[in-house]
Design a protein around this motif. Structure first.
Motif, PDB file in Angstrom:
ATOM      1  N   GLY A  12       4.938  -7.565   5.784  1.00 34.55           N
ATOM      2  CA  GLY A  12       5.966  -6.539   5.669  1.00 34.55           C
ATOM      3  C   GLY A  12       5.883  -5.780   4.365  1.00 34.55           C
ATOM      4  N   ALA A  13       5.569  -6.475   3.273  1.00 34.30           N
ATOM      5  CA  ALA A  13       5.414  -5.812   1.978  1.00 34.30           C
ATOM      6  C   ALA A  13       4.248  -4.830   2.013  1.00 34.30           C
ATOM      7  N   ARG A  14       3.160  -5.226   2.663  1.00 30.39           N
ATOM      8  CA  ARG A  14       2.011  -4.321   2.752  1.00 30.39           C
ATOM      9  C   ARG A  14       2.365  -3.095   3.590  1.00 30.39           C
ATOM     10  N   ALA A  15       2.986  -3.305   4.731  1.00 27.85           N
ATOM     11  CA  ALA A  15       3.341  -2.176   5.594  1.00 27.85           C
ATOM     12  C   ALA A  15       4.265  -1.206   4.873  1.00 27.85           C
ATOM     13  N   GLU A  16       5.230  -1.741   4.155  1.00 29.44           N
ATOM     14  CA  GLU A  16       6.181  -0.890   3.427  1.00 29.44           C
ATOM     15  C   GLU A  16       5.461  -0.021   2.405  1.00 29.44           C
ATOM     16  N   ALA A  17       4.618  -0.641   1.574  1.00 29.99           N
ATOM     17  CA  ALA A  17       3.921   0.099   0.519  1.00 29.99           C
ATOM     18  C   ALA A  17       2.927   1.104   1.097  1.00 29.99           C
ATOM     19  N   LEU A  18       2.232   0.708   2.136  1.00 35.61           N
ATOM     20  CA  LEU A  18       1.182   1.563   2.707  1.00 35.61           C
ATOM     21  C   LEU A  18       1.766   2.782   3.400  1.00 35.61           C
ATOM     22  N   CYS A  19       2.796   2.569   4.208  1.00 39.33           N
ATOM     23  CA  CYS A  19       3.363   3.681   4.979  1.00 39.33           C
ATOM     24  C   CYS A  19       3.972   4.736   4.066  1.00 39.33           C
ATOM     25  N   ARG A  20       4.714   4.309   3.069  1.00 38.80           N
ATOM     26  CA  ARG A  20       5.358   5.292   2.200  1.00 38.80           C
ATOM     27  C   ARG A  20       4.333   6.057   1.365  1.00 38.80           C
ATOM     28  N   SER A  21       3.256   5.380   0.949  1.00 41.64           N
ATOM     29  CA  SER A  21       2.228   6.065   0.170  1.00 41.64           C
ATOM     30  C   SER A  21       1.491   7.097   1.014  1.00 41.64           C
ATOM     31  N   ARG A  22       1.105   6.700   2.224  1.00 37.94           N
ATOM     32  CA  ARG A  22       0.397   7.644   3.087  1.00 37.94           C
ATOM     33  C   ARG A  22       1.278   8.838   3.443  1.00 37.94           C
TER      34      ARG A  22
ATOM     35  N   HIS B 262      -4.349  -4.805   1.239  1.00 36.61           N
ATOM     36  CA  HIS B 262      -4.615  -4.188   2.545  1.00 36.61           C
ATOM     37  C   HIS B 262      -6.102  -4.102   2.813  1.00 36.61           C
ATOM     38  N   LEU B 263      -6.887  -3.779   1.792  1.00 35.37           N
ATOM     39  CA  LEU B 263      -8.337  -3.617   1.956  1.00 35.37           C
ATOM     40  C   LEU B 263      -9.055  -4.956   2.004  1.00 35.37           C
ATOM     41  N   LEU B 264      -8.353  -6.026   1.667  1.00 37.29           N
ATOM     42  CA  LEU B 264      -8.970  -7.346   1.624  1.00 37.29           C
ATOM     43  C   LEU B 264      -8.624  -8.213   2.819  1.00 37.29           C
ATOM     44  N   VAL B 265      -7.411  -8.075   3.349  1.00 36.11           N
ATOM     45  CA  VAL B 265      -6.971  -9.013   4.385  1.00 36.11           C
ATOM     46  C   VAL B 265      -6.667  -8.358   5.726  1.00 36.11           C
ATOM     47  N   ASP B 266      -6.518  -7.039   5.762  1.00 40.29           N
ATOM     48  CA  ASP B 266      -6.198  -6.362   7.016  1.00 40.29           C
ATOM     49  C   ASP B 266      -7.442  -5.727   7.620  1.00 40.29           C
ATOM     50  N   ALA B 267      -7.374  -5.482   8.909  1.00 44.17           N
ATOM     51  CA  ALA B 267      -8.502  -4.901   9.634  1.00 44.17           C
ATOM     52  C   ALA B 267      -8.416  -3.375   9.629  1.00 44.17           C
ATOM     53  N   GLU B 268      -9.519  -2.750   9.911  1.00 49.73           N
ATOM     54  CA  GLU B 268      -9.501  -1.306  10.138  1.00 49.73           C
ATOM     55  C   GLU B 268      -8.853  -1.015  11.487  1.00 49.73           C
ATOM     56  N   PRO B 269      -8.241   0.150  11.677  1.00 48.42           N
ATOM     57  CA  PRO B 269      -8.202   1.280  10.752  1.00 48.42           C
ATOM     58  C   PRO B 269      -7.206   1.030   9.621  1.00 48.42           C
TER      59      PRO B 269
ATOM     60  N   ALA C 182      -1.939  -8.504  11.125  1.00 53.81           N
ATOM     61  CA  ALA C 182      -0.522  -8.884  11.143  1.00 53.81           C
ATOM     62  C   ALA C 182       0.433  -7.729  10.869  1.00 53.81           C
ATOM     63  N   LEU C 183      -0.076  -6.549  10.574  1.00 59.03           N
ATOM     64  CA  LEU C 183       0.797  -5.429  10.234  1.00 59.03           C
ATOM     65  C   LEU C 183       1.528  -4.919  11.466  1.00 59.03           C
ATOM     66  N   ARG C 184       2.843  -4.810  11.346  1.00 55.67           N
ATOM     67  CA  ARG C 184       3.681  -4.289  12.416  1.00 55.67           C
ATOM     68  C   ARG C 184       4.764  -3.402  11.806  1.00 55.67           C
ATOM     69  N   PRO C 185       5.206  -2.365  12.500  1.00 59.88           N
ATOM     70  CA  PRO C 185       6.289  -1.531  11.953  1.00 59.88           C
ATOM     71  C   PRO C 185       7.606  -2.303  11.944  1.00 59.88           C
TER      72      PRO C 185
ATOM     73  N   LEU D   9      -1.851 -12.591  -7.705  1.00 54.34           N
ATOM     74  CA  LEU D   9      -1.117 -11.776  -6.741  1.00 54.34           C
ATOM     75  C   LEU D   9      -1.884 -11.610  -5.436  1.00 54.34           C
ATOM     76  N   LEU D  10      -3.181 -11.395  -5.525  1.00 59.50           N
ATOM     77  CA  LEU D  10      -3.970 -11.189  -4.315  1.00 59.50           C
ATOM     78  C   LEU D  10      -4.215 -12.495  -3.566  1.00 59.50           C
ATOM     79  N   ALA D  11      -4.171 -13.616  -4.291  1.00 61.86           N
ATOM     80  CA  ALA D  11      -4.356 -14.911  -3.630  1.00 61.86           C
ATOM     81  C   ALA D  11      -3.256 -15.173  -2.603  1.00 61.86           C
ATOM     82  N   TYR D  12      -2.033 -14.757  -2.923  1.00 62.31           N
ATOM     83  CA  TYR D  12      -0.942 -14.929  -1.964  1.00 62.31           C
ATOM     84  C   TYR D  12      -1.277 -14.249  -0.639  1.00 62.31           C
TER      85      TYR D  12
END
Length: 283
Positions: free
Chosen positions: A65-75, A24-31, A269-272, A50-53
């Motif tokens: 989708g994997a990033r959104a799933e992990a990020l939302c539940r952690s936050r 998330h910190l490498l390929v996604d934009a802020e916020p 690319a993150l979407r709910p 793993l990060l190369a993918y």
């Protein structure tokens, strides 16, 4: 509590979830939805692959989708914990969770529960990354197929007479409904005021097209890797299990509702996705 993911080797999903948080910190934009500053370090020698993918294919719906799933539940979980006023934090199926190592010492007593093999690998990764194990952290090795959870927690110093905040993320889909109910019943014997955040996969009829696409792509891969999904539940069904175990449901949320709405105003690319649901409940 039986978790068929753990058969003597570290869970693969522990690595893929940590990779999603790190990427998330490498390929996604802020916020940023969730900042896990240690996730990449905990990947050890797996980090580059793993990060190369994510770097090469980060806009692909499955990886996003994997990033959104992990990020939302952690936050969602850590925000509820911070507002709970509870200082005993129990992480079931902790995997490569990094909360204990990036939190100011002294505020929480953290208990990480996982299979012994997964904990051995994690502690080796922590040492290799130069990340100290804080005095406020206790590892609770549990063979979920054989060991009594409550007994192991008492032996590890958890105070059952004071409220406990329980995080149970990314696990229930690997269990039978009976195992989920049994675990919730065990957790329901904690002190009044204890809280839990747990997630579960939604059945196909409650998922959207993106959620079904994710499930159809990832489910067979998980099964081939020895981690098959066993249970999907509607929010109503999971709420019924919580109430039967003595919990009052405080909140249920899908990905879209789990974080502040403004965080979905994105240029990446993150979407709910309607794939899973989060549940926050109190004993």
């Amino acid at each position: 509590m039986t978790d068929p993911r753990f058969t003597g080797i570290a869970s693969r999903t522990a690595f893929t979830a940590a990779a999603a948080r790190a990427a998330h910190l490498l390929v996604d934009a802020e916020p940023y939805i969730f900042v896990d500053s240690l996730a990449a370090a905990l990947l050890g020698g797996e980090a580059e692959e793993l990060l190369a993918y994510h770097r090469l294919h980060g806009t692909h719906p499955i990886l996003a989708g994997a990033r959104a799933e992990a990020l939302c539940r952690s936050r969602f979980t850590e925000e509820r914990l911070s507002h709970s006023g509870i200082d005993q934090y129990l992480i079931l199926g902790a995997g490569l969770d990094s909360f204990a190592y990036r939190t100011a010492p002294g505020r929480f007593r953290v208990f990480e529960v996982d299979h012994p093999a997964t904990q051995v690998v994690k502690r080796e990764l922590l040492a290799a990354a130069g990340v100290a194990e804080p005095a406020s952290l206790t590892f609770v090795p549990v063979d979920f197929e054989a060991d009594p959870l409550r007994e192991r927690l008492v032996q590890s110093g958890l105070d059952l007479f004071r409220p406990v905040f329980v995080s149970w993320l990314g696990v229930t889909m690997y269990l039978t409904r009976e195992s989920i109910a049994a675990t919730l019943t065990d957790l329901g014997r904690f002190a009044p005021g204890s809280e839990i955040v747990a997630d579960h996969l939604l059945p196909a009829e409650l998922r959207d097209a993106a959620g079904n696409g994710y499930a159809e792509a990832v489910g067979p891969v998980a099964a081939a890797g020895g981690e098959p999904w066993h249970t999907v539940l509607s929010p109503t069904a999971f709420a019924d299990l919580l109430r039967a175990a003595g919990f009052a449901v405080l909140e249920q949320a899908g990905q879209r509702q789990s974080i502040p709405a403004e965080l979905w105003n994105r240029t990446d690319a993150l979407r709910p996705v309607a794939l899973s649901a989060l549940n926050h409940a109190r004993r």
